[in-house]
Design a protein around this motif. Structure first.
Motif, short mmCIF file in Angstrom:
data_model
loop_
_atom_site.label_atom_id
_atom_site.label_comp_id
_atom_site.label_asym_id
_atom_site.label_seq_id
_atom_site.Cartn_x
_atom_site.Cartn_y
_atom_site.Cartn_z
N GLU A 1 5.59 4.13 0.80
CA GLU A 1 4.90 2.98 1.38
C GLU A 1 4.27 3.38 2.71
O GLU A 1 4.79 4.22 3.44
N GLN A 2 3.12 2.74 3.00
CA GLN A 2 2.49 2.96 4.29
C GLN A 2 3.49 2.58 5.40
O GLN A 2 4.19 1.59 5.30
N GLY A 3 3.53 3.41 6.44
CA GLY A 3 4.45 3.15 7.54
C GLY A 3 5.82 3.76 7.35
O GLY A 3 6.72 3.54 8.17
N SER A 4 6.01 4.54 6.28
CA SER A 4 7.31 5.18 6.03
C SER A 4 7.57 6.27 7.07
O SER A 4 6.65 6.81 7.70
N LYS B 1 0.84 -1.19 0.00
CA LYS B 1 0.00 0.00 0.00
C LYS B 1 0.87 1.24 0.00
O LYS B 1 1.89 1.32 0.69
N LEU B 2 0.47 2.22 -0.78
CA LEU B 2 1.21 3.48 -0.89
C LEU B 2 0.39 4.61 -0.30
O LEU B 2 -0.84 4.55 -0.21
N MET B 3 1.09 5.64 0.11
CA MET B 3 0.42 6.86 0.58
C MET B 3 1.04 8.06 -0.10
O MET B 3 2.23 8.06 -0.45
N LYS B 4 0.22 9.07 -0.30
CA LYS B 4 0.70 10.30 -0.92
C LYS B 4 1.04 11.31 0.16
O LYS B 4 0.24 11.57 1.07
N GLN C 1 9.16 17.42 13.93
CA GLN C 1 9.26 15.97 14.00
C GLN C 1 10.69 15.55 13.66
O GLN C 1 11.29 16.10 12.74
N GLU C 2 11.21 14.60 14.41
CA GLU C 2 12.49 14.01 14.04
C GLU C 2 12.26 13.08 12.85
O GLU C 2 11.19 12.47 12.70
N LEU C 3 13.27 12.96 12.00
CA LEU C 3 13.10 12.22 10.75
C LEU C 3 12.86 10.73 10.97
O LEU C 3 12.27 10.06 10.12
N ARG C 4 13.29 10.17 12.09
CA ARG C 4 13.11 8.74 12.33
C ARG C 4 11.67 8.37 12.70
O ARG C 4 11.33 7.19 12.77
N LYS C 5 10.82 9.40 12.89
CA LYS C 5 9.45 9.14 13.30
C LYS C 5 8.59 8.78 12.08
O LYS C 5 8.78 9.31 10.98
N LYS C 6 7.62 7.88 12.28
CA LYS C 6 6.73 7.47 11.19
C LYS C 6 5.74 8.59 10.86
O LYS C 6 5.31 9.33 11.73
N ILE C 7 5.38 8.66 9.58
CA ILE C 7 4.39 9.64 9.12
C ILE C 7 3.01 9.06 9.39
O ILE C 7 2.63 8.04 8.80
N LYS C 8 2.24 9.69 10.26
CA LYS C 8 0.94 9.15 10.65
C LYS C 8 -0.22 10.07 10.26
O LYS C 8 -1.37 9.76 10.53
N SER C 9 0.09 11.19 9.64
CA SER C 9 -0.94 12.14 9.27
C SER C 9 -0.80 12.49 7.79
O SER C 9 0.29 12.37 7.21
N ASP C 10 -1.90 12.91 7.19
CA ASP C 10 -1.85 13.31 5.78
C ASP C 10 -1.69 14.83 5.64
O ASP C 10 -1.83 15.38 4.54
N ASP D 1 12.45 8.55 5.28
CA ASP D 1 12.21 7.99 3.95
C ASP D 1 11.80 9.10 2.98
O ASP D 1 12.26 9.14 1.83
N LEU D 2 10.95 9.98 3.47
CA LEU D 2 10.53 11.13 2.65
C LEU D 2 11.73 12.02 2.33
O LEU D 2 11.90 12.48 1.19
N ALA D 3 12.58 12.27 3.35
CA ALA D 3 13.74 13.13 3.15
C ALA D 3 14.68 12.56 2.09
O ALA D 3 15.22 13.31 1.26
N HIS D 4 14.88 11.25 2.10
CA HIS D 4 15.76 10.63 1.10
C HIS D 4 15.21 10.83 -0.31
O HIS D 4 15.96 11.08 -1.25
N LYS D 5 13.89 10.71 -0.46
CA LYS D 5 13.28 10.91 -1.77
C LYS D 5 13.36 12.37 -2.21
O LYS D 5 13.51 12.67 -3.41
N ALA D 6 13.22 13.27 -1.25
CA ALA D 6 13.12 14.70 -1.58
C ALA D 6 14.45 15.43 -1.61
O ALA D 6 14.53 16.53 -2.15
N GLN D 7 15.51 14.82 -1.06
CA GLN D 7 16.76 15.55 -0.85
C GLN D 7 17.30 16.21 -2.12
O GLN D 7 17.85 17.32 -2.08
N GLU D 8 17.12 15.58 -3.28
CA GLU D 8 17.65 16.14 -4.52
C GLU D 8 17.04 17.50 -4.86
O GLU D 8 17.60 18.26 -5.66
#
Length: 559
Positions: free
Chosen positions: A20-23, A6-9, A50-59, A27-34
């Protein structure tokens, strides 16, 4: 066949990312760093950091915080300190190596090094070895982990490691557990959020200074170490204040809390006020010894206590047989329609020296110096215009002008007045306390809390607005005050060792009033956490001439 994951936007700074759900935010920072020039070290979602190691739980949309942002810089600096402590553990196994971060100096921290509780002499070889080990840790990109542990267990960890100040600090924590950070087996506690790993901690420098060394950081360019231009006078004032605190047995927040818990609050207030009065008296005596000094110029950053200080200095000058005449540079403001505007905001730049009528100021002061009678202006803040109300001045042989304003140290302001006729005083609140060994107490935070309390009382300004304005206030200080501080004949430290324990009573309700929907919410939470370290002191025993009264009210000087 394995089901599709499952994916999340996630929307970060206006861009959409599929995760991916639970990222995690990492994980977001690695994708966005460029898409970012500087390293991402934190995230903010719903006005919460939020510290980067925390899971994304909100949209909710995410803001990625880099080392170019204020909160990112704070996290970066804390994390470099942690990496430095780990490097020392590697270099001196079993010897309880410890760094004491005493205070900021320029764009860095002044540090002392201890082994088994004994201060060590700093050599170039030591700094080379330390930097080499820190660079090796950075290259390994070690994860900085966080876990919640019982407060008593954390106190035992720090006691065994010889970190007594941390143990003291935690003694007064009401919560049963705290967040402990772990870097490859090195455990520590920090005030504020941390970077996700050592891989982003690439930019720092070490150099010897005085009896310790400097840990230097970038400033405007997050990838370039700021040039170290030490303010030696400022450093000496900070050292003297810290030595007095140590002599009193109150060098850290934990030690202050110990004294408060033992019922010594009134004693601390009396001793601190006596020391300040003694210093102001000595300064007045020094000024009075030179009859050529006709203009005492007082300048300092916001909420340094300039007004109360000028009144108290005037009182001490009178005791020396000198007749002081206070003058605010605000009365030499140009009419508002003649003031320059900030090119970025279009607003009147009230902190620019060009908002003052420099020619008129020099004409009037020169005339006074020559014994002439002068009518001084008064600025009407309601009409935003300068007025004359029959306020005449003529200096006798034992008269002196006490002039207060942010540009007092800038010779552009008083260019026609000979140097021998001026005595320049730089005043700032340079706190002598540390939170603990690795967490210095920010002088800037102290002034911010002072201002928040004062402006709420005198102007009805909400804490939210004070926090919103603080960035522009700081920018004005960097431009108009700090570059001239070393030109002062004397520097005066207006910090009171007990003040945060008093200000807490006034600031905490104001900070709690800031809603989570406010952009200033994250900063309010940071300051609330800071104030939570302090046991409170009620203000009843603070006398009405105290500089603290300028902020909490009740001053005899009506400030």
């Amino acid at each position: 066949m394995e089901e599709d994951k499952k994916l999340m936007k996630v929307v970060a700074d206006g861009k959409e990312y599929l995760l991916e759900q639970g990222s995690t935010f990492n994980d977001l920072a690695h994708k966005a760093q460029e898409n970012y020039e500087n390293d991402i070290v934190l995230a903010q979602q719903g006005n919460r950091l939020q510290e980067l190691r925390k899971k994304i739980k909100s949209d909710l949309p995410v803001e990625l915080i880099t080392t170019a942002d204020a909160n990112g810089r704070r996290a970066y600096r804390r994390s470099v300190v942690f990496m430095m402590q780990k490097a020392l553990d590697n270099l001196y196994p079993g010897q309880n190596p410890d760094i004491h971060i005493l205070h900021s100096l320029g764009e860095g921290y002044y540090c002392l090094f201890f082994l088994d509780g004994l201060q060590q002499k700093i050599s170039e070889d030591f700094l080379v070895a330390l930097k080499t080990e820190m660079k090796a840790l950075c290259k390994r990109d070690i994860v900085i982990r966080k876990s919640s542990v019982p407060t008593r267990d954390a106190m035992e960890i720090f006691r065994e490691a010889g970190m007594i100040s941390k143990e003291h600090l935690l003694r007064y924590r009401s919560s049963s557990s705290i967040n402990l950070y772990d870097l490859d087996g090195c455990k520590d506690y920090f005030y504020g959020y941390m970077a996700p790993s050592t891989g982003v901690l690439k930019y720092f420098a070490l150099r010897t200074y005085d009896q310790g060394f400097m840990l230097l950081f970038p400033k405007e360019d997050p990838k370039k170490i700021a040039v170290f231009k030490p303010s030696h006078k400022l450093f000496q004032i900070q050292q003297a204040s810290e030595q007095w605190g140590d002599m009193m047995g109150i060098g850290t927040v934990g030690e202050l809390n110990d004294a408060i818990a033992q019922g010594k609050a009134e004693e601390i207030i009396l001793m601190q006020e006596a020391l300040m009065e003694q210093k102001i008296g000595a300064l007045a005596e020094k000024i009075a010894k030179n009859s050529a000094r006709k203009f005492v110029m007082i300048a300092g950053p916001s909420s340094s206590g300039k007004t109360s200080f000028s009144y108290r200095l005037s009182t001490q000058l009178r005791a020396q047989g000198i007749v002081p005449h206070p003058l605010s540079l605000d009365d030499y403001y140009l009419d508002r329609d003649k003031c320059p505007r900030d090119p970025e905001t279009g607003e009147v730049d009230l902190e620019s020296i060009d908002c003052l009528d420099i020619e008129l100021f020099n004409k009037d002061m020169t005339a006074l110096l020559h014994g002439e009678r002068v009518e001084l202006p008064v600025f009407n803040f309601k009409t935003q215009k300068r007025e004359y109300r029959g306020h005449y001045m003529q200096l006798a042989s034992n008269d002196i002008m006490v002039i207060e304003g942010i540009h007092g140290l800038n010779d552009k302001l008083s260019y026609t007045i000979p140097k021998e006729n001026k005595y320049k005083i730089y005043i700032s609140a340079l706190t002598q306390l540390s939170i603990d060994e690795h967490n210095p107490l920010s002088t800037t935070d102290g002034r911010l809390i002072r201002r928040m309390v004062r402006d709420s009382r005198t102007r009805g300004t909400k804490a939210e607005e004070t926090l919103r304005m603080w960035h522009s206030v700081r920018a004005g200080e960097e431009k108009n005050i700090f570059p001239f501080q070393e030109d002062a004949d004397t520097m005066f430290n207006s910090a009171l060792i007990y003040e945060m324990a008093v200000l807490k009573l006034y600031a905490v309700p104001q900070l709690y009033a800031i809603p989570e929907s406010s952009p200033e919410y994250a900063e309010a939470k940071r300051l609330l956490k800071l104030l939570d370290y302090f046991l409170p002191i009620p203000p009843e025993n603070i006398n009405n001439t105290s500089l603290m009264r300028e902020f909490i009210g009740g001053s005899i000087f009506n400030v």
